[in-house]
Design an enzyme around this catalytic site. Structure first.
Site, PDB file in Angstrom:
ATOM      1  N   ILE A  17      -7.358   1.146   0.193  1.00  0.00           N
ATOM      2  CA  ILE A  17      -6.329   0.082   0.291  1.00  0.00           C
ATOM      3  C   ILE A  17      -6.223  -0.446   1.716  1.00  0.00           C
ATOM      4  O   ILE A  17      -5.394  -1.298   2.004  1.00  0.00           O
ATOM      5  CB  ILE A  17      -4.939   0.589  -0.183  1.00  0.00           C
ATOM      6  CG1 ILE A  17      -4.541   1.877   0.541  1.00  0.00           C
ATOM      7  CG2 ILE A  17      -4.922   0.773  -1.678  1.00  0.00           C
ATOM      8  CD1 ILE A  17      -3.175   2.411   0.147  1.00  0.00           C
ATOM      9  N   GLU A  21     -10.547  -0.245  12.509  1.00  0.00           N
ATOM     10  CA  GLU A  21     -11.263   0.593  13.481  1.00  0.00           C
ATOM     11  C   GLU A  21     -10.644   1.986  13.499  1.00  0.00           C
ATOM     12  O   GLU A  21     -11.280   2.967  13.834  1.00  0.00           O
ATOM     13  CB  GLU A  21     -11.233  -0.050  14.877  1.00  0.00           C
ATOM     14  CG  GLU A  21      -9.933   0.037  15.636  1.00  0.00           C
ATOM     15  CD  GLU A  21      -8.848  -0.865  15.049  1.00  0.00           C
ATOM     16  OE1 GLU A  21      -9.204  -1.832  14.363  1.00  0.00           O
ATOM     17  OE2 GLU A  21      -7.660  -0.559  15.265  1.00  0.00           O
ATOM     18  N   GLY A  23      -9.871   3.795  10.941  1.00  0.00           N
ATOM     19  CA  GLY A  23     -10.346   4.627   9.837  1.00  0.00           C
ATOM     20  C   GLY A  23     -10.059   3.876   8.559  1.00  0.00           C
ATOM     21  O   GLY A  23     -10.060   2.644   8.542  1.00  0.00           O
ATOM     22  N   VAL A  25      -7.662   3.782   4.690  1.00  0.00           N
ATOM     23  CA  VAL A  25      -6.494   4.260   3.939  1.00  0.00           C
ATOM     24  C   VAL A  25      -6.830   4.192   2.452  1.00  0.00           C
ATOM     25  O   VAL A  25      -7.382   3.185   1.990  1.00  0.00           O
ATOM     26  CB  VAL A  25      -5.250   3.400   4.243  1.00  0.00           C
ATOM     27  CG1 VAL A  25      -4.046   3.900   3.457  1.00  0.00           C
ATOM     28  CG2 VAL A  25      -4.952   3.403   5.739  1.00  0.00           C
ATOM     29  N   ASP A 139       5.289  -1.236  17.447  1.00  0.00           N
ATOM     30  CA  ASP A 139       4.271  -2.057  16.780  1.00  0.00           C
ATOM     31  C   ASP A 139       4.842  -2.672  15.506  1.00  0.00           C
ATOM     32  O   ASP A 139       4.187  -2.696  14.454  1.00  0.00           O
ATOM     33  CB  ASP A 139       3.000  -1.244  16.481  1.00  0.00           C
ATOM     34  CG  ASP A 139       1.786  -2.165  16.249  1.00  0.00           C
ATOM     35  OD1 ASP A 139       0.793  -1.699  15.636  1.00  0.00           O
ATOM     36  OD2 ASP A 139       1.860  -3.350  16.626  1.00  0.00           O
ATOM     37  N   ASN A 144       2.792  -3.914   9.351  1.00  0.00           N
ATOM     38  CA  ASN A 144       3.295  -2.528   9.361  1.00  0.00           C
ATOM     39  C   ASN A 144       4.592  -2.379   8.585  1.00  0.00           C
ATOM     40  O   ASN A 144       5.292  -1.368   8.725  1.00  0.00           O
ATOM     41  CB  ASN A 144       3.492  -2.049  10.810  1.00  0.00           C
ATOM     42  CG  ASN A 144       2.160  -1.785  11.490  1.00  0.00           C
ATOM     43  OD1 ASN A 144       1.152  -1.538  10.829  1.00  0.00           O
ATOM     44  ND2 ASN A 144       2.145  -1.847  12.812  1.00  0.00           N
ATOM     45  N   ASP A 181       3.180   2.970   9.799  1.00  0.00           N
ATOM     46  CA  ASP A 181       2.263   3.073  10.935  1.00  0.00           C
ATOM     47  C   ASP A 181       2.990   3.453  12.228  1.00  0.00           C
ATOM     48  O   ASP A 181       3.319   2.598  13.058  1.00  0.00           O
ATOM     49  CB  ASP A 181       1.476   1.771  11.142  1.00  0.00           C
ATOM     50  CG  ASP A 181       0.296   2.029  12.082  1.00  0.00           C
ATOM     51  OD1 ASP A 181      -0.646   1.237  12.088  1.00  0.00           O
ATOM     52  OD2 ASP A 181       0.337   3.052  12.799  1.00  0.00           O
TER      53      ASP A 181
HETATM   54  C1  LIG Z   1      -3.183  -0.626   4.404  1.00  0.00           C
HETATM   55  N1  LIG Z   1      -2.118  -0.010   3.634  1.00  0.00           N
HETATM   56  C2  LIG Z   1      -1.696  -0.429   2.406  1.00  0.00           C
HETATM   57  C3  LIG Z   1      -0.666   0.418   1.979  1.00  0.00           C
HETATM   58  C4  LIG Z   1       0.015   0.262   0.651  1.00  0.00           C
HETATM   59  C5  LIG Z   1       1.305  -0.556   0.844  1.00  0.00           C
HETATM   60  O1  LIG Z   1       1.903  -0.853  -0.370  1.00  0.00           O
HETATM   61  C6  LIG Z   1      -0.452   1.378   2.989  1.00  0.00           C
HETATM   62  C7  LIG Z   1       0.441   2.451   3.182  1.00  0.00           C
HETATM   63  C8  LIG Z   1       0.368   3.199   4.367  1.00  0.00           C
HETATM   64  C9  LIG Z   1      -0.589   2.925   5.385  1.00  0.00           C
HETATM   65  C10 LIG Z   1      -0.721   3.732   6.613  1.00  0.00           C
HETATM   66  C11 LIG Z   1      -0.587   3.104   7.861  1.00  0.00           C
HETATM   67  C12 LIG Z   1      -0.717   3.834   9.041  1.00  0.00           C
HETATM   68  C13 LIG Z   1      -0.947   5.211   9.000  1.00  0.00           C
HETATM   69  C14 LIG Z   1      -1.097   5.844   7.778  1.00  0.00           C
HETATM   70  C15 LIG Z   1      -0.998   5.095   6.593  1.00  0.00           C
HETATM   71 CL1  LIG Z   1      -1.208   5.931   5.118  1.00  0.00          CL
HETATM   72  C16 LIG Z   1      -1.465   1.850   5.192  1.00  0.00           C
HETATM   73  C17 LIG Z   1      -1.388   1.097   4.015  1.00  0.00           C
HETATM   74  C18 LIG Z   1       1.426   4.207   4.265  1.00  0.00           C
HETATM   75  O2  LIG Z   1       1.749   5.053   5.111  1.00  0.00           O
HETATM   76  N2  LIG Z   1       2.048   4.052   3.054  1.00  0.00           N
HETATM   77  C19 LIG Z   1       1.516   3.025   2.374  1.00  0.00           C
HETATM   78  O3  LIG Z   1       1.885   2.654   1.252  1.00  0.00           O
END
Ligand SMILES: Cn1cc(CCO)c2c3c(c(-c4ccccc4Cl)cc21)C(=O)NC3=O
Length: 292
Positions: A17, A21, A23, A25, A139, A144, A181
């Site tokens: 999802i 850079e 990594g 998700v 941020d 985010n 994030d």
């Molecule tokens: C790109 N992306 C899309 C999603 C789904 C949103 O409905 C998402 C999430 C996260 C994160 C995320 C951001 C930063 C660090 C760790 C995580 Cl898991 C990134 C996410 C997170 O921590 N929780 C999410 O739902």
């Protein structure tokens, strides 16, 4: 053994999802509890590097920030096979406000003032909580802020009792916005500032003045809401970037003058003239939302 992957053992990977850079998700289902999680897997940062400091900060911030309705919840983090893994709450709409913004821009529509105020109040509540723990996010931006849909409990008050007003989402679904994030989170005392996205960066932080960091989060939230409510693409640098930071925000045609003034105050060049996150929740035009 150290090459058995806890990630592979404990989770079924539904799909990717997010990519960057940092990594990737993944949307994953835990084989034991059957719940869905968002899991970020990134290359193990070099020992002693900035990336390692950020990764540690992110996990510590999540651990300290525990459970709050408007902060993405953390469950676990571990290192394996040269990777860092963090398991967070999955916000079930499957996207961030950056996705909403780009879909709106493609369709030539903007978020209504009411919905923009709803986002503002919810994220101000999340920021008030983060700042109450003597932490700052650094941020805040549409990418985010993640979205959950929550079934409205029977009889819970709708935002406006103006029944004939068109409501984008069905009667019983309500959007809950969550700050995610935490990779730039630092403490207000001895801040280790990693600058966030420059489009939302307050000028005083660029000038390395870290004496009012909570107000830098308010600044970034102000430009985030401005962009969602139709402010257009934000500059990353140059004269346009500086012009936005002289305190004059071109007014949003579809919004009330009070709302325009509130957004203007959030990006004031003087940090003392910007409202605090808590102060935002007392603003008269937001009180209809923040009473809940
Ligand atoms: C790109 N992306 C899309 C999603 C789904 C949103 O409905 C998402 C999430 C996260 C994160 C995320 C951001 C930063 C660090 C760790 C995580 Cl898991 C990134 C996410 C997170 O921590 N929780 C999410 O739902």
């Amino acid at each position: 053994e150290n090459n058995i992957s806890r990630y592979a053992q404990e989770f079924h990977e539904v799909g990717k999802i997010g990519d960057g850079e940092f990594g990737a998700v993944y949307k994953c289902v835990n084989r034991l509890d059957g719940c869905t999680y968002a899991i970020k897997r990134s290359k193990q940062p070099l020992a002693g590097s900035i990336d390692e400091a950020n990764a540690i900060r992110e996990v510590c911030a999540h651990a300290v920030l525990g459970k709050h309705r408007h902060v993405v919840r953390y469950y676990s983090a571990w290192a394996e096979n040269d990777h860092m893994v963090i398991q967070n709450e999955y916000c079930n709409v499957g996207g961030s406000l950056a996705d909403v913004l780009s879909e709106n821009q493609k369709a030539g529509i903007v978020m209504s003032e009411k919905e923009a105020q709803n986002v503002l109040v919810q994220i101000a509540k999340g920021l008030k909580y983060i700042h109450s723990q003597n932490l700052v996010h650094l941020d805040i931006k549409p990418g985010n802020i993640f979205i959950c849909k929550e079934r409205r409990s029977f009889g819970s008050p709708r935002h406006s009792n103006d029944e004939n007003e068109f409501h984008a989402q069905p009667e019983n679904e309500e959007s809950i916005y969550k700050i995610g994030d935490l990779g730039h989170v630092t403490c207000v005392e001895d801040p280790q500032v990693e600058e966030g996205d420059c489009r939302y960066l307050a000028n005083e932080v660029l000038q390395e003045n870290f004496s009012h960091l909570p107000k830098a989060d308010v600044f970034a939230l102000g430009l985030t809401i401005y962009e969602l409510a139709g402010g257009g693409i934000l500059p990353k640098n140059g004269p346009e970037w500086h012009k936005l930071r002289t305190g004059n925000l071109p007014p949003l045609s579809g919004c009330s003058s009070e709302f325009n003034r509130l957004l203007q105050s959030m990006i004031d060049p003087s940090t003392s003239r910007r409202p605090s996150a808590a102060g935002l929740l007392q603003h008269p035009i937001l009180s209809t939302y923040s009473s809940k």
